[in-house]
Motif scaffolding. Sequence first.
Motif, PDB file in Angstrom:
ATOM      1  N   PRO A  18       0.982  -1.267   0.043  1.00 29.36           N
ATOM      2  CA  PRO A  18      -0.133   0.005  -0.026  1.00 29.36           C
ATOM      3  C   PRO A  18       1.067   1.202  -0.133  1.00 29.36           C
ATOM      4  O   PRO A  18       2.120   1.039   0.610  1.00 29.36           O
ATOM      5  N   PHE A  19       0.377   2.411  -0.651  1.00 22.18           N
ATOM      6  CA  PHE A  19       1.286   3.401  -0.783  1.00 22.18           C
ATOM      7  C   PHE A  19       0.358   4.653  -0.390  1.00 22.18           C
ATOM      8  O   PHE A  19      -0.795   4.907  -0.732  1.00 22.18           O
ATOM      9  N   LEU A  20       0.958   5.677   0.247  1.00 20.03           N
ATOM     10  CA  LEU A  20       0.664   7.078   0.467  1.00 20.03           C
ATOM     11  C   LEU A  20       1.477   8.183  -0.476  1.00 20.03           C
ATOM     12  O   LEU A  20       2.682   8.193  -0.089  1.00 20.03           O
ATOM     13  N   TRP A  21       0.716   8.735  -1.276  1.00 16.30           N
ATOM     14  CA  TRP A  21       1.399   9.383  -2.257  1.00 16.30           C
ATOM     15  C   TRP A  21       1.005  11.014  -2.044  1.00 16.30           C
ATOM     16  O   TRP A  21      -0.186  11.310  -2.355  1.00 16.30           O
ATOM     17  N   VAL A  22       1.899  11.814  -2.143  1.00 12.18           N
ATOM     18  CA  VAL A  22       1.597  13.304  -2.126  1.00 12.18           C
ATOM     19  C   VAL A  22       1.979  13.678  -3.580  1.00 12.18           C
ATOM     20  O   VAL A  22       2.940  13.873  -4.043  1.00 12.18           O
ATOM     21  N   LEU A  23       0.642  14.079  -4.158  1.00 10.08           N
ATOM     22  CA  LEU A  23       0.802  14.654  -5.363  1.00 10.08           C
ATOM     23  C   LEU A  23       0.074  15.900  -5.557  1.00 10.08           C
ATOM     24  O   LEU A  23      -1.160  16.347  -5.648  1.00 10.08           O
ATOM     25  N   ARG A  24       0.956  16.948  -5.675  1.00  4.68           N
ATOM     26  CA  ARG A  24       0.617  18.252  -5.772  1.00  4.68           C
ATOM     27  C   ARG A  24      -0.317  18.582  -7.040  1.00  4.68           C
ATOM     28  O   ARG A  24       0.259  17.959  -7.931  1.00  4.68           O
ATOM     29  N   THR A  25      -0.886  19.665  -6.946  1.00  2.39           N
ATOM     30  CA  THR A  25      -1.833  19.847  -8.537  1.00  2.39           C
ATOM     31  C   THR A  25      -0.867  20.315  -9.446  1.00  2.39           C
ATOM     32  O   THR A  25      -1.109  20.073 -10.703  1.00  2.39           O
ATOM     33  N   ASP A  26       0.260  20.660  -9.190  1.00  2.00           N
ATOM     34  CA  ASP A  26       1.303  21.524 -10.113  1.00  2.00           C
ATOM     35  C   ASP A  26       2.402  20.757 -10.300  1.00  2.00           C
ATOM     36  O   ASP A  26       3.515  21.108 -10.903  1.00  2.00           O
ATOM     37  N   MET A  27       2.440  19.396  -9.759  1.00  3.23           N
ATOM     38  CA  MET A  27       3.591  18.527  -9.921  1.00  3.23           C
ATOM     39  C   MET A  27       3.789  17.974 -11.387  1.00  3.23           C
ATOM     40  O   MET A  27       4.725  17.781 -11.871  1.00  3.23           O
ATOM     41  N   VAL A  28       2.503  17.314 -11.801  1.00  5.64           N
ATOM     42  CA  VAL A  28       2.613  16.682 -13.165  1.00  5.64           C
ATOM     43  C   VAL A  28       2.244  17.729 -14.250  1.00  5.64           C
ATOM     44  O   VAL A  28       2.571  17.296 -15.269  1.00  5.64           O
ATOM     45  N   GLY A  29       1.490  18.672 -13.833  1.00  2.93           N
ATOM     46  CA  GLY A  29       0.993  19.655 -14.710  1.00  2.93           C
ATOM     47  C   GLY A  29      -0.643  19.464 -14.804  1.00  2.93           C
ATOM     48  O   GLY A  29      -1.146  18.569 -14.596  1.00  2.93           O
ATOM     49  N   ALA A  30      -1.313  20.791 -14.755  1.00  5.63           N
ATOM     50  CA  ALA A  30      -2.709  20.801 -14.411  1.00  5.63           C
ATOM     51  C   ALA A  30      -3.568  20.008 -15.371  1.00  5.63           C
ATOM     52  O   ALA A  30      -4.526  19.552 -15.310  1.00  5.63           O
ATOM     53  N   SER A  31      -3.168  20.071 -16.691  1.00  7.08           N
ATOM     54  CA  SER A  31      -3.704  19.375 -17.676  1.00  7.08           C
ATOM     55  C   SER A  31      -3.635  17.892 -17.500  1.00  7.08           C
ATOM     56  O   SER A  31      -4.473  17.179 -18.288  1.00  7.08           O
ATOM     57  N   GLN A  32      -2.913  17.591 -16.672  1.00  8.61           N
ATOM     58  CA  GLN A  32      -2.694  16.014 -16.496  1.00  8.61           C
ATOM     59  C   GLN A  32      -3.523  15.353 -15.340  1.00  8.61           C
ATOM     60  O   GLN A  32      -3.432  14.327 -15.092  1.00  8.61           O
ATOM     61  N   ASN A  33      -3.951  16.461 -14.514  1.00 11.78           N
ATOM     62  CA  ASN A  33      -4.533  15.943 -13.086  1.00 11.78           C
ATOM     63  C   ASN A  33      -5.532  14.898 -13.333  1.00 11.78           C
ATOM     64  O   ASN A  33      -5.724  13.837 -12.531  1.00 11.78           O
ATOM     65  N   ALA A  34      -6.419  14.834 -14.388  1.00  7.61           N
ATOM     66  CA  ALA A  34      -7.540  13.908 -14.422  1.00  7.61           C
ATOM     67  C   ALA A  34      -6.846  12.557 -14.806  1.00  7.61           C
ATOM     68  O   ALA A  34      -7.217  11.514 -14.051  1.00  7.61           O
TER      69      ALA A  34
END
Length: 500
Positions: A338-354
Amino acid sequence: MVAQLRLGPAGERTEMDMVAAHVLVFPCPVHGHITCMLYFATGLLAAGLHVTFLHSDHNLRRAGRGDDAQLAAAASSPRLRHVYIPDGLPVEHPRDVGRIVELMESLQTKASVAYRSLLASLVGDAGAGATGGFPPVTCVVADGIMSFAVDVAEELGVPALAFRTDSACSFLAYLSLPRLLELGELPFKDGDDLDEPVRGVPGMESFLRRRDLPSQCQDCDDPENDPLLQIVYGFTAHSGNARALVLNTAASMERAALAHIAPHMRDVFAIGPLHAMSPAPAAGGAGGSPWREDDGCLAWLDGQADRSVVYVSLGSLTVISLEQFAEFLSGLVAAGYPFLWVLRTDMVGASQNAAVQEAVAAAGRSKARVVEWAPQRDVLRHRAVGCFLTHAGWNSTLEAAVEGVPTVCWPFFVDQQINSRFVGAVWGTGLDMKDVCDAAVVERMGGEESGEIRASAQALAREVRRDVADGGSSAAEFDRLVEFIVELSTTAVAAINDEE
């Protein structure tokens, strides 16, 4: 708890001595720097000193705090206040990692003017009478990457110390730039073997490779004329002009690097890890983070087995591609934990959030939890966390070290490159996944070497905890630093009185 000011053979400090010491703490307005120096401010308060903590107005705005809220929060400690100056950039400026040089230039050319005006108002009788009963500022502790803050203070007659929030090993690497150039180890040429040993950083000849040097050393073709590298070397060497260099590190982790730094400085204080010497940072300040911590992840951890969860956080500045995200996710799923992942909204790119959210959901909600930000200290000390996938930022490296949590390091930039090498090759407390984003390495987190790595991580944790405990090297150094500041402050107050 931070070690309190202890009594020396000369006898007790008087109340007047404590009142005379008033420190202006000025961090670079970036999340990790602010957090570290808030812990430092907490230690000064615990030792009986007055503290004024200086923010940028931008960080107060994005933290959703106004003047009234700041004043109310600061009232929680009668010897602490928070003030701010403009950083000189337009409100709409992103202040992200891609434009960090613009922030540094604006601080140097524009914020420095406001800083000078503020500091001048806080020194002398006018400052004492205009600031709610606080004594005049008698000492400045400024972020070491803002050398102007030291210079301005000294020009105004206020003694100043430089505080570096990165590791001693990275500081030494930057300080060694002239030697690296002299030996021809910089710049790199096309086709050079990045695993070639580096001899130009003293004490690291047996394990440091080209790929382990800080990112600024690797990303330039002409080091002697590269503006960014020269700026970094400039403010590193400039620390020798300050009354002392303060480092958030422990002797048990970086004794050799500290010894090599000391001859270049007027004095050196190794006083960390600061977060382990204080229950919480000084209240009332904007920590520079626009993300709200998700405390619900702790309840989720409560439902997991001991040492079964991989905690993933790449810090407040790291950005990754969708392909790199997919590689991380693939490795985590293949590892089976199991994993707990901190993913900021600006980390991968707003267009990729979905796409990011859908991919994580597909991994199985029962085995994965994603949050925008997490209370990292509490997460790392939770019994369920067995491994930390990290960018090897210095704050995160220290927090993992204190808790004895094994790490897998994927460094992003600056000092993280050399920090991760120390994790893998010096302390043996984790794996260094440098220059590649490899699902296979992530999957190895539970491999055969995990038992040995965990034993090394727990052994280092015991040493670091001894450093911060009463009688330990860091606790003793913090006490020595407080005495040093009090002595500087006494001299500064005497100088002010002589001018009256």
